[in-house]
Design a protein around this motif. Structure first.
Motif, PDB file in Angstrom:
ATOM      1  N   GLN A 225      34.403  -4.265  -9.645  1.00  0.00           N
ATOM      2  CA  GLN A 225      35.639  -3.811  -9.031  1.00  0.00           C
ATOM      3  C   GLN A 225      35.329  -3.412  -7.589  1.00  0.00           C
ATOM      4  N   MET A 226      36.291  -3.651  -6.709  1.00  0.00           N
ATOM      5  CA  MET A 226      36.083  -3.334  -5.289  1.00  0.00           C
ATOM      6  C   MET A 226      36.789  -2.030  -4.936  1.00  0.00           C
ATOM      7  N   GLU A 227      36.435  -0.958  -5.615  1.00  0.00           N
ATOM      8  CA  GLU A 227      37.121   0.316  -5.401  1.00  0.00           C
ATOM      9  C   GLU A 227      36.136   1.440  -5.123  1.00  0.00           C
ATOM     10  N   CYS A 228      35.061   1.116  -4.399  1.00  0.00           N
ATOM     11  CA  CYS A 228      34.045   2.106  -4.061  1.00  0.00           C
ATOM     12  C   CYS A 228      34.059   2.342  -2.553  1.00  0.00           C
ATOM     13  N   ARG A 229      34.249   3.594  -2.143  1.00  0.00           N
ATOM     14  CA  ARG A 229      34.307   3.894  -0.707  1.00  0.00           C
ATOM     15  C   ARG A 229      32.930   3.828  -0.047  1.00  0.00           C
ATOM     16  N   ALA A 230      31.894   3.743  -0.846  1.00  0.00           N
ATOM     17  CA  ALA A 230      30.545   3.571  -0.292  1.00  0.00           C
ATOM     18  C   ALA A 230      30.064   2.139  -0.544  1.00  0.00           C
ATOM     19  N   TYR A 231      30.993   1.197  -0.564  1.00  0.00           N
ATOM     20  CA  TYR A 231      30.667  -0.157  -0.994  1.00  0.00           C
ATOM     21  C   TYR A 231      29.500  -0.762  -0.216  1.00  0.00           C
ATOM     22  N   ASP A 232      29.508  -0.622   1.099  1.00  0.00           N
ATOM     23  CA  ASP A 232      28.454  -1.248   1.906  1.00  0.00           C
ATOM     24  C   ASP A 232      27.090  -0.625   1.603  1.00  0.00           C
ATOM     25  N   ARG A 233      27.044   0.712   1.464  1.00  0.00           N
ATOM     26  CA  ARG A 233      25.778   1.372   1.146  1.00  0.00           C
ATOM     27  C   ARG A 233      25.348   1.079  -0.290  1.00  0.00           C
ATOM     28  N   ALA A 234      26.331   1.032  -1.199  1.00  0.00           N
ATOM     29  CA  ALA A 234      26.021   0.752  -2.609  1.00  0.00           C
ATOM     30  C   ALA A 234      25.458  -0.657  -2.776  1.00  0.00           C
ATOM     31  N   LYS A 235      25.970  -1.599  -2.003  1.00  0.00           N
ATOM     32  CA  LYS A 235      25.484  -2.977  -2.083  1.00  0.00           C
ATOM     33  C   LYS A 235      24.085  -3.083  -1.476  1.00  0.00           C
ATOM     34  N   ALA A 236      23.878  -2.434  -0.331  1.00  0.00           N
ATOM     35  CA  ALA A 236      22.585  -2.522   0.345  1.00  0.00           C
ATOM     36  C   ALA A 236      21.474  -1.866  -0.469  1.00  0.00           C
ATOM     37  N   ALA A 237      21.800  -0.818  -1.235  1.00  0.00           N
ATOM     38  CA  ALA A 237      20.776  -0.068  -1.979  1.00  0.00           C
ATOM     39  C   ALA A 237      20.494  -0.647  -3.362  1.00  0.00           C
ATOM     40  N   ALA A 238      21.306  -1.621  -3.798  1.00  0.00           N
ATOM     41  CA  ALA A 238      21.231  -2.065  -5.197  1.00  0.00           C
ATOM     42  C   ALA A 238      20.220  -3.180  -5.408  1.00  0.00           C
ATOM     43  N   PRO A 239      19.536  -3.158  -6.552  1.00  0.00           N
ATOM     44  CA  PRO A 239      18.747  -4.331  -6.959  1.00  0.00           C
ATOM     45  C   PRO A 239      19.709  -5.407  -7.454  1.00  0.00           C
ATOM     46  N   GLU A 240      19.198  -6.585  -7.755  1.00  0.00           N
ATOM     47  CA  GLU A 240      20.047  -7.620  -8.324  1.00  0.00           C
ATOM     48  C   GLU A 240      20.647  -7.129  -9.644  1.00  0.00           C
ATOM     49  N   THR A 241      21.896  -7.443  -9.877  1.00  0.00           N
ATOM     50  CA  THR A 241      22.590  -6.968 -11.075  1.00  0.00           C
ATOM     51  C   THR A 241      21.896  -7.419 -12.351  1.00  0.00           C
ATOM     52  N   SER A 242      21.246  -8.571 -12.308  1.00  0.00           N
ATOM     53  CA  SER A 242      20.565  -9.092 -13.495  1.00  0.00           C
ATOM     54  C   SER A 242      19.476  -8.144 -13.998  1.00  0.00           C
ATOM     55  N   SER A 456      38.813  -0.460  18.355  1.00  0.00           N
ATOM     56  CA  SER A 456      38.288  -1.443  17.409  1.00  0.00           C
ATOM     57  C   SER A 456      38.250  -0.847  16.007  1.00  0.00           C
ATOM     58  N   CYS A 457      38.241  -1.744  15.007  1.00  0.00           N
ATOM     59  CA  CYS A 457      38.144  -1.323  13.612  1.00  0.00           C
ATOM     60  C   CYS A 457      36.685  -1.252  13.192  1.00  0.00           C
ATOM     61  N   ARG A 458      36.398  -0.318  12.330  1.00  0.00           N
ATOM     62  CA  ARG A 458      35.056  -0.177  11.778  1.00  0.00           C
ATOM     63  C   ARG A 458      35.034  -0.673  10.339  1.00  0.00           C
ATOM     64  N   THR A 459      33.827  -0.919   9.854  1.00  0.00           N
ATOM     65  CA  THR A 459      33.675  -1.350   8.467  1.00  0.00           C
ATOM     66  C   THR A 459      34.266  -0.321   7.511  1.00  0.00           C
ATOM     67  N   THR A 460      34.110   0.964   7.844  1.00  0.00           N
ATOM     68  CA  THR A 460      34.648   2.018   6.971  1.00  0.00           C
ATOM     69  C   THR A 460      36.170   1.958   6.891  1.00  0.00           C
ATOM     70  N   ASP A 461      36.834   1.537   7.978  1.00  0.00           N
ATOM     71  CA  ASP A 461      38.289   1.376   7.938  1.00  0.00           C
ATOM     72  C   ASP A 461      38.684   0.352   6.882  1.00  0.00           C
ATOM     73  N   LEU A 462      37.962  -0.764   6.875  1.00  0.00           N
ATOM     74  CA  LEU A 462      38.289  -1.830   5.930  1.00  0.00           C
ATOM     75  C   LEU A 462      37.962  -1.422   4.493  1.00  0.00           C
ATOM     76  N   ILE A 463      36.814  -0.777   4.307  1.00  0.00           N
ATOM     77  CA  ILE A 463      36.428  -0.373   2.945  1.00  0.00           C
ATOM     78  C   ILE A 463      37.407   0.657   2.389  1.00  0.00           C
ATOM     79  N   ASP A 464      37.738   1.680   3.187  1.00  0.00           N
ATOM     80  CA  ASP A 464      38.697   2.688   2.726  1.00  0.00           C
ATOM     81  C   ASP A 464      40.050   2.051   2.405  1.00  0.00           C
ATOM     82  N   SER A 465      40.474   1.130   3.262  1.00  0.00           N
ATOM     83  CA  SER A 465      41.752   0.455   3.045  1.00  0.00           C
ATOM     84  C   SER A 465      41.706  -0.416   1.804  1.00  0.00           C
ATOM     85  N   MET A 466      40.583  -1.109   1.608  1.00  0.00           N
ATOM     86  CA  MET A 466      40.411  -1.953   0.432  1.00  0.00           C
ATOM     87  C   MET A 466      40.536  -1.129  -0.851  1.00  0.00           C
ATOM     88  N   VAL A 467      39.919   0.053  -0.869  1.00  0.00           N
ATOM     89  CA  VAL A 467      39.971   0.911  -2.064  1.00  0.00           C
ATOM     90  C   VAL A 467      41.408   1.340  -2.347  1.00  0.00           C
TER      91      VAL A 467
END
Length: 517
Positions: A225-242, A456-467
């Motif tokens: 689900q794409m409902e995490c406000r820390a999406y970019d950090r959560a993705k960068a810190a994660a191992p492969e889902t497998s 200009s827009c920041r990545t956090t603007d898009l992530i917060d809006s996406m959530v």
């Protein structure tokens, strides 16, 4: 369309009435069609194939009028044609795919590019209902000492009943909220149940977020689900889902829901997808998005790739079903008002005007019911709709590649999670809904940047809006509003997307034989 011989009617079609209107019901498509006296008269004499001239002679009607009525029947596969045979095969294929899944030896497949490591941002535990919670799990949590949590120290039940008839015959339970946040969410963003009892004793929905499971022909697909406000950090810190397969299998064993293909699944007017065809289509969409949306491509790229791949796939289905591929795939004769030649911007204006009106009334209702947080979310979505009428791709980004990557992930997750078809059984409408969701996320990001006076827009603007947008578009009332204007959403976001992302002129809509031109 030049029609010489008209096929016989299908024997499984049921004729009846709905009030004062004559109808035909198709058990394969699970559709009921209203018919006029001319179509009814023709239907009743098509016990065998007949020529247009025969039908004109029997009914005393001009051949041109006969062709209009017959076209209605042919487009909806109500006659014995290769198109109808194709639909029947597709329907059987879908039914075969819905067999029970053995969770002991089922394979897990992973959606490329989507991974997550919790950053304790708390967004998954706020502004949403969490549940349902099993009664045994709720009783286990209640038995612990929560006196250090102010709300629970007063004796408040941490679970609330929202229905008297849950799936096990007991009341349906959700986690209680305080100030629009889960009662167990600490001020630091951590889960009190996890800290006190361990992760395995949390309710299944809490353990599962953000993972989503869908049934495919090669196993259970794992997505996010794409409902995490820390999406970019959560993705960068994660191992492969497998690498988390053991935990994921435990979730499945504990009752995590698995999304299925609905049946029947419609590709266009009178046309079904088979299960395997649709699964291949999902895979092609995801692969096309990943291949095309690379470093340096614009934020409009994932939108265009999604729409173009969908169009091509449906045109291919038309040909395989023996249908006229020149007939517009994106519109049904009765779907749209007279919109020929109308600018797509006006269509988007109509969509956003209706959503704005709805948000205004919903905000008022939420205030009346003393739900200030819900009222604020409707207020935010309503304000963002003003920015959706502008060119949402005309945004200056601090990091345009990051923005495009997030939008691509948003589309990929929606496809993998079967959001295309979860709320309806029509692929065209589902894809248009995904485009609308991302469109609104861009509009809200633009609004957020302008309201704080940034150029200009920041990545956090898009992530917060996406959530926010993802959560709002899960609201049943919002879905019902969008469902009421699905034809305009399809027209604006599929038919004329190129005109919205470039200087291309909007297409003129030909409503097909029998419709207004």
């Amino acid at each position: 369309m030049d029609i010489v011989e008209v096929p016989a009617r299908r024997s499984d079609i049921k004729q009846g009435r709905s009030g004062t209107t004559s109808v035909l019901t198709d058990p394969v498509m699970c559709m009921t069609y209203a018919i006029n006296p001319m179509i009814k008269a023709i239907w009743n004499i098509l016990d065998r194939p007949k020529t247009v001239l025969e039908l004109a002679h029997i009914t005393g009607t001009e051949a041109a009028e006969i062709e209009v009525a017959v076209t209605f029947l042919l487009q909806r596969a109500l006659l014995k044609t290769p198109h109808a045979t194709y639909n029947e095969m597709a329907s059987r294929d879908i039914l075969r795919s819905l067999q029970e899944v053995s969770l002991n030896d089922v394979g897990l497949t992973y959606t490329p590019g989507l991974k997550h490591a919790c950053q304790a941002c708390g967004s998954c535990c706020s502004a949403t209902d969490v549940g349902p919670v099993r009664h045994s799990v709720a009783d286990d949590i209640r038995s612990a000492n929560w006196s250090h949590i102010p709300a629970l120290a007063t004796g408040m039940d941490p679970f609330r009943k929202v229905s008297t008839n849950g799936p096990d015959g007991k009341p349906l339970l959700l986690l209680e909220t305080v100030d629009d946040k889960c009662v167990f969410l600490s001020s630091s963003g951590a889960c009190e149940v996890h800290a006190a009892l361990g992760g395995t004793r949390k309710p299944t929905p809490c353990r599962q977020f953000p993972y989503v499971f869908t049934h495919t022909d090669v196993g259970i697909r794992v997505s996010l689900q794409m409902e995490c406000r820390a999406y970019d950090r959560a993705k960068a810190a994660a191992p492969e889902t497998s690498s988390q397969s053991t935990m994921l299998r435990e979730l499945l064993q504990s009752g995590a829901p698995i999304h299925q293909l609905p049946t029947p699944l419609r590709a266009a007017t009178g046309l079904l997808w088979g299960h395997h065809d649709y699964v291949r289509f999902e895979s092609e969409l995801i692969q096309s998005l990943r291949r095309a949306c690379t470093k340096g491509t614009p934020t409009s790229q994932p939108f265009n790739v999604l729409v173009q791949t969908t169009r091509k796939a449906i045109q291919t289905l038309y040909k395989r079903a023996g249908m006229d591929a020149s007939v517009p795939w994106y519109v049904e004769n009765q779907d749209l008002p007279s919109l020929a030649g109308v600018s797509p911007y006006i269509n988007i204006q109509t969509i956003t005007d209706e959503l704005t009106t709805f948000c205004f009334h919903a905000q008022s209702v939420a205030k009346t019911r003393r739900l200030p947080h819900l009222a604020q979310r409707f207020n935010t979505l309503g304000r963002a709709l003003d920015f959706a009428n502008e060119d949402v791709f005309d945004i200056r980004w601090d990091d345009p590649d990051a923005a495009r990557s997030i939008l691509t992930d948003l589309f990929v997750s929606g496809i993998a999670n079967r959001e295309v078809i979860r709320h309806c059984r029509d692929v065209r409408i589902g894809v248009a809904w995904l485009v609308l969701r991302s469109w609104l996320a861009l509009a809200m990001a633009k609004m957020r940047a302008k309201e704080v006076c940034r150029v200009s827009c920041r990545t956090t603007d898009l992530i917060d809006s996406m959530v926010i947008v993802c959560k709002m578009l899960r609201e049943r009332a919002v879905l019902e509003v969008i469902d009421g204007m699905k034809s305009r959403v399809t027209l604006a976001f599929l038919t004329n997307l190129e005109a919205l992302t470039s200087d291309t002129a909007p297409q003129v809509i030909n409503r097909g034989p029998g419709g207004n031109r």
